[in-house]
Write an enzyme that holds these catalytic residues in place. Structure first.
Site, PDB file in Angstrom:
ATOM      1  N   GLU A   1       1.348   2.950   3.763  1.00  0.00           N
ATOM      2  CA  GLU A   1       1.213   4.274   4.237  1.00  0.00           C
ATOM      3  C   GLU A   1       0.057   4.629   4.646  1.00  0.00           C
ATOM      4  OE1 GLU A   1       2.687   6.329   0.520  1.00  0.00           O
ATOM      5  OE2 GLU A   1       4.472   5.017   0.441  1.00  0.00           O
TER       6      GLU A   1
ATOM      7  N   HIS B   1      -0.258  10.160   0.945  1.00  0.00           N
ATOM      8  CA  HIS B   1       0.757   9.070   1.011  1.00  0.00           C
ATOM      9  C   HIS B   1       1.584   9.433   2.383  1.00  0.00           C
ATOM     10  CE1 HIS B   1       0.928   7.390  -3.245  1.00  0.00           C
ATOM     11  NE2 HIS B   1      -0.030   8.489  -3.292  1.00  0.00           N
TER      12      HIS B   1
ATOM     13  N   GLU C   1       2.329  14.101   0.897  1.00  0.00           N
ATOM     14  CA  GLU C   1       2.810  13.145   1.911  1.00  0.00           C
ATOM     15  C   GLU C   1       2.785  13.703   3.488  1.00  0.00           C
ATOM     16  OE1 GLU C   1       4.866  10.770   0.942  1.00  0.00           O
ATOM     17  OE2 GLU C   1       4.762  11.149  -1.444  1.00  0.00           O
TER      18      GLU C   1
ATOM     19  N   HIS D   1      -0.686   3.141  -1.625  1.00  0.00           N
ATOM     20  CA  HIS D   1       0.276   2.555  -0.952  1.00  0.00           C
ATOM     21  C   HIS D   1      -0.007   1.674   0.296  1.00  0.00           C
ATOM     22  CE1 HIS D   1       3.314   4.958  -3.708  1.00  0.00           C
ATOM     23  NE2 HIS D   1       2.790   3.631  -4.238  1.00  0.00           N
TER      24      HIS D   1
END
Length: 492
Positions: free
Chosen positions: A99, A226, A320, A96
């Protein structure tokens, strides 16, 4: 005397400063900042020049939509080659594009591994000497460019690639096939790409390049970075029922939970049980130790995490690593300090469980594509043991070598291959700190020529499996079908 002494010292200092200055080509010049796409390549090339004996810089088979190479830096004591019994590991970031923390963490990790190798750090030398490590800092450089040009503050701008496709929804939906197999009581949930004859879409070039990479190198363990939350997420990412939130347990649930906990447990904020959620009113994963099952959080189909697990031998988790998707450059050194120990320890997990070589007992030759099946027989108490099949087989590669990540316990390991009698060994896995995996080889006896060979499970063509409601299956173009079938033959 004082005047003479002073003049002597002054002349000496002046001579030293005026003389030629030697340039240390091994010294790190890494700077914590947001590196643009050109600077990203320059950092990787600089690291490779500083540590040429243990690195190799290469690009995936396809560039991005805007023709930016997808650069990978490899660390190995024999770069460019798969070595017998040496596991393959990968980190991927920035799929992404908005990110960005993982992108900078992988550049920092590349610099750190090289610096510590040159400093003769024994732990790093042991890791690099026993592991083939691949670092892909940006799978979506085009998205990064858009996110950066628009200020890096929008929650969505730059997330997708230059064709406005979310790469983490663009992989073949192997969960659909796997869940269909479960419903039909077919125990086949590995290397599912081999039977696909049709797709519901044509993958993006970045996705295609990642798929070919995953299928052609025998990765054992990986993680993808991410941003937007602070949690280590493990398979399955897609729910069984189609519910938006539902725990989707995989056969390797215990191992996946362990892997996620290793990363989260060494991260001072991810595992903080008292930390607030990233968004007020949302759930904080701190009380859970900073880990979650993917589908229990929210169901995702077509993601890279499950694709790795269901198309290859690779176990992957999604990391994340921050509430802020695009933090200021001044925050990056702190992000590195928070993640460094987790990154290093997670890489060492590629050496847990069991590894070995499957041989032909008569010729001594390695047997590729042998199936390795696991049964957990760990003792529960004085009178009972577990009797749990781990219904996700891995396969031997190249010269017959295999790896099976496992948490500590007692297991029966069975190796089977077409044309051979199966063989079972019992092992006790302890996973000592920063040591190579327990080795257990198999010498398989060829079957007599007249022996009856049963048809293996999983020979169905998966174009007959039902799609999710609302999806339309598109036959592959002739050229894409040819490439797709070639890709399935790439296996290791």
């Amino acid at each position: 005397m004082r005047i003479v002494s002073f003049l002597f010292v002054l002349i000496s200092v002046s001579c030293t400063c005026a003389g030629p200055v030697s340039k240390d080509t091994t010294a790190s010049r890494f700077e914590w900042k947001h590196h643009n796409n050109k600077e990203l390549e320059e950092v990787l090339r600089d690291v490779s020049k500083r540590c040429p004996e243990v690195t190799r810089l290469y690009a995936l088979s396809k560039p991005s939509v805007r023709n930016v190479p997808l650069w990978v830096l490899e660390f190995s004591d024999n770069p460019g080659q798969h070595e017998l019994l040496e596991p393959e590991f990968k980190y991927v970031a920035n799929m992404h594009g908005n990110e960005v923390t993982g992108r900078e963490l992988l550049l920092g990790l590349a610099d750190y591994l090289c610096t510590q190798w040159l400093a003769k750090d024994q732990d790093i030398r042991d890791l690099i000497s026993s592991t083939r490590i691949h670092l892909l800092p940006s799978l979506n450089p085009d998205g990064w460019q858009l996110a950066t040009e628009t200020g890096g503050k929008d929650y969505l701008k730059g997330r997708a690639n230059n064709n406005s496709v979310d790469l983490n929804r663009d992989f073949p939906d192997l969960d659909r096939i796997m869940y269909s197999n479960e419903a039909r009581h077919v125990q086949h949930n590995n290397h599912l790409m081999e039977k696909i004859r049709a797709l519901d879409h044509q993958p993006q070039p970045e996705t295609w390049a990642a798929m070919k990479w995953i299928m052609s190198i025998p990765f054992v363990l990986s993680a993808n970075y991410h941003g937007g939350d602070l949690v280590a997420n493990y398979p399955y990412d897609a729910s069984r029922s189609g519910a938006a939130q539902e725990y989707a347990r995989s056969p390797d649930d215990n191992t996946f939970r362990h892997l996620a906990q290793v990363y989260a447990g060494l991260h001072p904020r991810m595992s903080d049980r008292n930390r607030p959620p990233c968004t007020p009113g949302d759930y904080s994963f701190g009380p859970d130790g900073g880990v979650t099952n993917g589908a229990a959080w929210y169901s995702v189909r077509g993601g890279m995490q499950d694709f790795n697990y269901l198309s290859s031998n690779d176990l992957e988790v999604t990391l994340e690593v921050g509430c802020d998707k695009y933090p200021p450059a001044s925050a990056l050194p702190k992000e590195w300090q928070d993640n460094k120990d987790s990154m290093l320890e997670y890489m060492w997990q590629v050496h847990t469980g069991v590894k070995g070589v499957v041989h032909d007992s008569l010729t001594g030759q390695g047997i590729p594509n042998a199936q390795i099946h696991i049964k957990n027989v760990t003792r529960i108490n004085d009178t009972h043991t577990r009797n749990e099949h781990v219904n996700h087989d891995v396969t031997s590669v190249h010269e017959g070598d295999y790896w099976r990540l496992l948490v500590p316990g007692e297991y029966e390991i069975t190796a089977t291959a077409e044309g051979y009698l199966p063989l079972t060994h019992t092992v006790v896995v302890t996973n000592p700190h920063h040591s190579e995996a327990l080795r257990r080889d198999f010498d398989l006896m060829p079957l007599p020529e007249e022996a009856f060979l049963p048809q293996p499970l999983g020979n169905e063509d998966y174009d007959e499996y039902p799609l999710a409601r609302g999806q339309e299956e598109l036959p592959l173009e002739e050229e894409l079908l040819s490439r797709w079938q070639g890709l399935s033959r790439l296996r290791y």
